[in-house]
Design an enzyme around this catalytic site. Structure first.
Site, PDB file in Angstrom:
ATOM      1  N   GLU A  38      -8.502   0.537  41.672  1.00  0.00           N
ATOM      2  CA  GLU A  38      -7.364   0.480  40.756  1.00  0.00           C
ATOM      3  C   GLU A  38      -6.059   0.984  41.370  1.00  0.00           C
ATOM      4  O   GLU A  38      -5.509   2.004  40.922  1.00  0.00           O
ATOM      5  CB  GLU A  38      -7.675   1.264  39.471  1.00  0.00           C
ATOM      6  CG  GLU A  38      -8.931   0.783  38.753  1.00  0.00           C
ATOM      7  CD  GLU A  38      -9.099   1.399  37.372  1.00  0.00           C
ATOM      8  OE1 GLU A  38      -8.278   2.260  36.991  1.00  0.00           O
ATOM      9  OE2 GLU A  38     -10.038   1.008  36.658  1.00  0.00           O
ATOM     10  N   GLU A  67     -16.645  -1.642  36.669  1.00  0.00           N
ATOM     11  CA  GLU A  67     -16.623  -0.552  35.688  1.00  0.00           C
ATOM     12  C   GLU A  67     -16.464  -1.135  34.293  1.00  0.00           C
ATOM     13  O   GLU A  67     -15.647  -2.026  34.071  1.00  0.00           O
ATOM     14  CB  GLU A  67     -15.442   0.410  35.910  1.00  0.00           C
ATOM     15  CG  GLU A  67     -15.600   1.343  37.067  1.00  0.00           C
ATOM     16  CD  GLU A  67     -14.410   2.296  37.226  1.00  0.00           C
ATOM     17  OE1 GLU A  67     -13.755   2.627  36.206  1.00  0.00           O
ATOM     18  OE2 GLU A  67     -14.149   2.685  38.374  1.00  0.00           O
TER      19      GLU A  67
HETATM   20  C1  FCB Z   1     -11.128   3.961  35.287  1.00  0.00           C
HETATM   21  C2  FCB Z   1     -11.351   4.827  36.510  1.00  0.00           C
HETATM   22  C3  FCB Z   1     -12.527   5.751  36.372  1.00  0.00           C
HETATM   23  C4  FCB Z   1     -12.574   6.383  35.000  1.00  0.00           C
HETATM   24  C5  FCB Z   1     -12.525   5.315  33.945  1.00  0.00           C
HETATM   25  C6  FCB Z   1     -12.639   5.847  32.542  1.00  0.00           C
HETATM   26  O1  FCB Z   1      -9.807   3.557  35.245  1.00  0.00           O
HETATM   27  O2  FCB Z   1     -11.538   4.011  37.638  1.00  0.00           O
HETATM   28  O3  FCB Z   1     -12.454   6.720  37.370  1.00  0.00           O
HETATM   29  O4  FCB Z   1     -11.526   7.262  34.864  1.00  0.00           O
HETATM   30  O5  FCB Z   1     -11.320   4.602  34.059  1.00  0.00           O
END
Ligand code: FCB
Length: 779
Positions: free
Chosen positions: A157, A355
């Protein structure tokens, strides 16, 4: 692939990141990272540095096929560059052996936000050198671990690193400069390209937080046509959040509509010839992190959000859907939309959901952590993901964020994203129901055809060959059952995955899981706030698994009933609104011992925690704005003085006048437009030199505008008018009204959060939210 199964070889896993779990911040010669310096919380996190064998065993028991973790740069290069630290590399060496020994495929991220502090001191990501150091770091790690890591992700990110770290400053290193944010973003991408080169033939990808951008109307109906203004708002935010990274990496060029925005904020000198060739080096895999959409609409007076430089005139909206405890709207369909969009716009790249997951308030009961909300969150997203695969999108895997409850960046330890609960006092790990549920998903490579029918008390009783009453006694932790019978029942509970329903659970936790939302019919002008707060609070608390009981408190009789309900502990907590009645209900309710939170400060000083907006500050800003525009004689139209908000607005107005050495001039009104008009006429009569009016509410200001016109005063030439609240009608008057905006959704969010903290037994203080002056044509 059946209706619910996933393609053969689909990769199932969990994701973590170094800073959020490792701890051991100075072990083995690790240097400090920007997060060690920035974080308000101690960074022992899950002590994974020492407990990794246990954590890998947990993953093995859960049948994980893959594990995405990140390497801490400051462990490998304590000073960011120079000589590698062998002890740091040894840790990942041991970890990888453990992971591979458990039959799990590792996916390593090289940078999950934890820049070595030494490099930040030397300029951080806005400095081009940082990209070169990153390539050296990638090469060193690749050389040592590349024999066992099949796939590398360079960055996690980069938008967050650049725009929250250097733009809004809510993340480490906490700098606030649009120029630095854009420069950082470019250097992060350059770092990605250089690292990919340095890793040679290895399989390389990057992880982006792709946020679908849409208007509130499009959340429910994606094909809804947009006005030109809204389409522009959506395109601008999409360019900043998504295309800024996707286009250089996958198309070799910055989006044409973004370049002028970058140039205005940062110039273009930091983009050197040849950079884009490096950045656009082909990748093998694009990791997509998806949590929630970005919902925006055009709003001409809106200033830019510092996390989105160039977003002037765009309002970031809350949508009234269920939300997680973070307040993030739950919109699973957007995952499928985003994946399909990527496959169409950037064809030929394999995708992976790296994620996805959710923070909910978990309740630890005697018989486990029944996080049904998390299960249904993941399940709904997997259904959406599956529909994208069915539509032909090449999605190769899915990783839940995250294995363990951990240190959630600036939010600290209160966020619970884990499949596994961590007690931070003892570091004890406990599987939540979601972990067991996910284990079964992985095992069968998919979901079940029908949504799981929950086993009931009856099914458990039948399996254990005991009566329902006995099951109930065991589940509720009563001592009167022999240990043999208890063991049989608990085995049946475990085998069937039985989750006691709220009623049964309440007997364990002594909780009802219900919250009373107590409302009285608002006075004129308060309807919109009340309606919005009811809607948002309900959705937020329901999102956190609470049941809402709506109760009215307008008559003595209904108030008595509310008190009885709460005294009988038929709810765990009470949200009380609106604020405008000076009675003692809040005090009476809080004496029952049940947590109460209140919308609006009370007339009588009270210990009941409340959420309010900064009425005095907003009024002062409005008054200072008038003074700043050169207005000499400023009057105020006050509403009814028994309203605490009006008292505070008057106080703020007076204070600003006093600071400028001016005298107040007041006219009283009720809450209606005609009374605003009457007060305006009175002020004009009392003070012929009057050239500005601050009204305590927009309704009063609208009445004042009318009266000013009738009296032959031109607004704003002869007379400036400012209101308060920014109700819908404020932007529709002629001329449009300058006013003070109160954050409606944020008040609801804060109320819900305040109540949830109180339910967790935490000490809470009042929350006062900032207001914002919205300048339109009337001043
Ligand atoms: C994402 C991050 C991770 C965590 C989640 C909730 O943006 O990559 O580390 O903080 O959000």
């Amino acid at each position: 692939m059946s209706a619910t199964s996933f393609p053969e070889g689909f990769v199932w896993g969990v994701s973590t990141s170094a800073f959020q779990i490792e701890g051991g911040t100075s072990a083995g010669g690790r240097g400090p990272s920007i997060w060690d310096v920035f974080s308000a919380d101690r960074a022992e996190a899950c002590d994974h540095y020492h407990r990794y064998p246990e954590d890998v065993r947990l993953m093995k028991d859960l049948g994980m096929a893959a594990y995405r973790f990140s390497v801490s740069w400051a462990r490998v290069f304590p000073d960011g560059s120079g000589k590698a630290n062998p002890a740091g590399l040894d840790f990942y060496d041991r970890l990888l052996d453990e992971v591979l020994g458990a039959g799990i495929t590792p996916y390593a991220t090289l940078y999950h936000w934890d820049l070595p502090q030494a490099l930040e001191d030397a300029g951080g990501w806005p400095s081009r050198d940082t990209a070169r150091h990153f390539a050296d770091y990638a090469a060193a790690v690749g050389e040592r671990l590349g024999d066992r890591v099949g796939t590398w992700f360079t960055l996690n990110e980069p938008w967050v690193s650049a725009f929250l770290g250097y733009g809004s400053g809510i993340h480490a290193p906490g700098r606030k400069s649009a120029a630095d944010a854009f420069t950082a973003a470019h250097h992060l991408m350059l770092a990605h390209g250089l690292a990919a080169q340095a890793l040679g033939d290895a399989k390389v990808g990057i992880v982006l937080n792709i946020s679908p951008v849409m208007t509130p109307g499009q959340v429910a109906d994606p094909s809804r046509p947009l006005s030109e203004e809204d389409a522009d708002a959506v395109a601008r935010i999409d360019a900043l959040a998504n295309r800024q990274f996707l286009d250089p990496m996958l198309r070799g060029a910055y989006p044409a509509d973004l370049l002028p925005v970058i140039e205005r904020a940062a110039g273009l000198d930091h983009i050197h010839d040849g950079d884009l060739d490096v950045i656009a080096r082909p990748i093998d895999l694009l990791g997509v992190n998806y949590y929630t959409p970005l919902v925006v609409q055009a709003q001409p007076s809106e200033p830019a959000d510092p996390a989105f430089p160039g977003s002037e005139g765009v309002l970031f909206c809350t949508v009234p859907t269920a939300v997680t405890a973070m307040g993030w709207p739950i919109v699973p369909g957007c995952l499928s939309r985003v994946l399909q969009h990527l496959a169409t716009e950037y064809p030929g790249t394999d995708l992976m959901v790296t994620e996805n997951g959710a923070d909910f308030v978990d309740v630890v009961t005697g018989d486990g952590i029944h996080d049904v909300e998390r299960i249904s969150f993941i399940e709904e997203h997997l259904r959406a993901l599956r529909s994208a695969i069915e539509a032909g999108v090449p999605v190769r895997g899915y990783f839940v964020w995250t294995l363990l409850d951990n240190l959630e960046w600036a939010d600290g330890y209160r966020r619970k994203f884990g499949l596994v609960h961590v007690d931070f006092a003892t570091q004890r790990r406990r599987l939540k129901d979601s972990a067991l549920w996910y284990r079964d998903v992985v095992r069968r490579n998919g979901l079940t055809d029908t949504r799981p029918k929950r086993p009931t008390l009856e099914t458990v009783a039948a399996r254990a060959r005991v009566s329902r009453a006995t099951v109930s006694r065991v589940v509720n932790g009563e001592a009167s059952v022999s240990s043999e019978v208890r063991a049989t029942v608990l085995r049946a509970v475990e085998e069937l995955g039985y989750v006691p329903n709220a009623a049964a659970r309440s007997l364990v936790t002594r909780r009802t899981n219900a919250v009373a939302l107590v409302v009285s019919v608002p006075r004129q002008g308060g309807e919109a706030l009340t309606a919005a707060v009811v809607q948002y609070v309900t959705s937020l608390l329901e999102g956190a698994g609470k049941q809402i009981t709506l109760m009215l408190a307008d008559t003595a009789e209904s108030r008595r009933r509310v008190v009885q309900h709460v005294e009988a502990h038929l709810c765990d907590g009470v949200v009380l609104l609106p604020p405008d009645r000076a009675d003692t209900l809040a005090e009476r309710l809080s004496r029952t011992g049940v947590p109460v939170v209140l919308l609006g400060k009370q007339a009588i000083a009270s210990l009941v925690p409340y959420v309010d907006v900064d009425n005095a500050g907003g009024a002062a800003a409005a008054t200072e704005h008038l003074i700043g525009r050169g207005r000499r004689r400023i009057g105020m139209i006050c509403g009814p003085m028994d309203l605490v908000a009006v008292q505070d607005r008057l106080a703020g107005h007076r204070a600003a006048l006093r600071r400028a050495g001016r005298q107040p001039l007041l006219a009283l009104a009720d809450l209606t437009r005609p009374s605003g008009a009457a007060a305006m006429r009175q002020l004009l009569g009392d003070e012929p030199a009057l050239d500005a009016v601050f009204a305590a509410t927009d309704q009063l200001a609208i009445g004042a505008l009318q009266a000013a016109g009738e009296c032959g005063r031109r607004v704003p030439e002869d007379l400036a008018v400012v209101g308060f609240d920014d109700i819908d009608a404020a932007s529709a008057t002629t001329p449009a009204l300058t006013t003070v905006r109160v954050p409606v959704a944020d008040q609801a969010l804060a109320l819900a959060r305040l109540l949830l903290s109180r339910l967790e037994g935490r000490h809470t203080t009042p929350v006062v939210l900032p207001t914002r002056l919205v300048i339109r044509d009337s001043t």
